[in-house]
Scaffold this motif. Structure first.
Motif: not given
Length: 386
Positions: A66-76
């Motif tokens: 929820l801060v800066r740890g999210h990436r598009q690959i995680m959603e993919d």
């Protein structure tokens, strides 16, 4: 020495005296104890996918999602996994323990009644404990007993207002047995409960393309009626992490309320890229699944034929029951001398001491015969007086 350390020293002396002392051991020999059921942790294509991801991303995620740890690959990854297990959405967390623990804590409170199989994993039981919910044990796999508990819970207006949750593993990690999933779903519907199903140990091995026990035993409509399904990347997928499959609303709720997700640094981004590759490999490993269950049948029948006490397993997890903690430790040590990595599992992890033989698809029939021969040799050698 302070009183604190004197108390700890006394406790450790008691643990050793009861043959319950534990220590981490470096892995050696043929793997008869891990949860790497398809051998994917050593697959060269998976290793390459992980390496390539490291070259294109930061090593660490650097923060919570929820801060800066999210990436598009995680959603993919989560979208890919959701499609595979037919869920609206999924949420990945640090590991399977966090998935169970955090989920149950999030969806429960002191007015919630949780009906749990007596042998459910510690992550489930700890989630119930930390949530403050009212815990109702039912006897292992005894769904008649579960229904009795549910019947008693709905007597009186006050108890009717309580949320009711049923939690079960689909394949029990220490016994290798399973509940009647159709009956579980029927009870969920009859008594208007939430149903949480932990698929950690069946995923990759059972069901169409390894989708898990729910896909082996249930219709699509029955599967969709399960509110939350728990999976793990740390077993058949050969990686690390836990994943909760649920509705889009359920995922949104967890993202906003699940403390172990909100306040934890996200996993390495490379894990998610590797997970997509691992899932593509897993879905095409039908022959490995057939082989795994075949060698499990050979070992199970051989153990019974030679008079070993075996729990009523139906799977690749085969518990050989022992008379004492000392006996379990002795067998384990003797087998490890022969290059056979079998571990002793003792209370409080399980009620009965045992050797938990956990098979994987890289094991050959010759390895099974070798294990059987050594078990017989150890027993007949009478090197210890139990």
């Amino acid at each position: 020495m302070s009183d604190h350390w004197k108390q700890i020293e006394k406790e450790m002396e008691s643990i050793r005296a009861k043959n319950l002392y534990r220590q981490c051991k470096v892995t050696t020999g043929i793997d008869f104890c891990s949860n790497d059921y398809l051998g994917l942790s050593k697959h060269p294509e998976l290793a390459l996918a992980f390496k390539n991801a490291l070259e294109n991303e930061t090593v660490g995620s650097t923060a919570a999602r929820l801060v800066r740890g999210h990436r598009q690959i995680m959603e993919d990854w989560e979208n890919e996994f959701s499609l595979f297990v037919s869920s609206e959405a999924s949420l990945t967390v640090a590991n399977g323990f966090v998935a169970n623990f955090g989920l149950i804590d999030t969806i429960s409170d002191s007015r919630t009644m949780i009906f749990t199989d007596r042998l459910n994993h510690a992550s489930i039981l700890d989630g119930i404990r930390i949530s403050g919910a009212i815990k109702k044990y039912y006897n292992h796999l005894d769904l008649d007993h579960l229904e009795e508990q549910l019947e008693r819970a709905i007597v009186g207006e006050d108890t009717k207002s309580k949320k009711k949750i049923i939690v079960s593993e689909s394949l029990f990690s220490m016994d290798g047995d399973k509940p009647n999933l159709q009956r579980l779903v029927a009870l969920k519907k009859k008594y208007n409960t939430v149903l949480v199903l932990d698929e950690a140990h069946s995923f990759g091995v059972f069901g169409e393309k390894g989708r898990g026990m729910a896909f082996a035993d249930l219709s699509r409509e029955e599967i969709e009626s399960i509110d939350y399904r728990i999976y793990t990347l740390g077993k058949s997928l050969g990686l690390e992490g836990g994943i909760i499959a649920t509705t889009k609303l359920g995922r949104d709720h967890l993202v906003n309320r699940m403390r172990s997700f909100i306040f934890s640094t996200a996993s390495m981004p490379a894990i998610y890229a590797a997970a997509i590759k691992s899932l593509s490999l897993l879905r095409n490993m039908g022959q490995e699944r057939i082989h795994l269950l075949h060698i499990a049948d050979i070992l199970r029948m051989g153990l019974v034929e030679h008079g070993f006490a075996v729990a009523p397993t139906i799977s690749h997890i085969i518990p050989i029951l022992m008379d004492s903690e000392e006996q379990a430790l002795y067998y384990s040590a003797e087998l490890q001398k022969e290059g056979l990595d079998v571990r002793a599992i003792r209370p409080p992890t399980v009620p009965t001491p045992r050797l938990r033989v956990s098979l994987n698809a890289t094991i050959q029939e010759s390895d099974i015969r070798n294990l059987l021969a050594n078990l017989i040799r150890i027993r007949e050698g009478k090197k210890a007086n139990f």
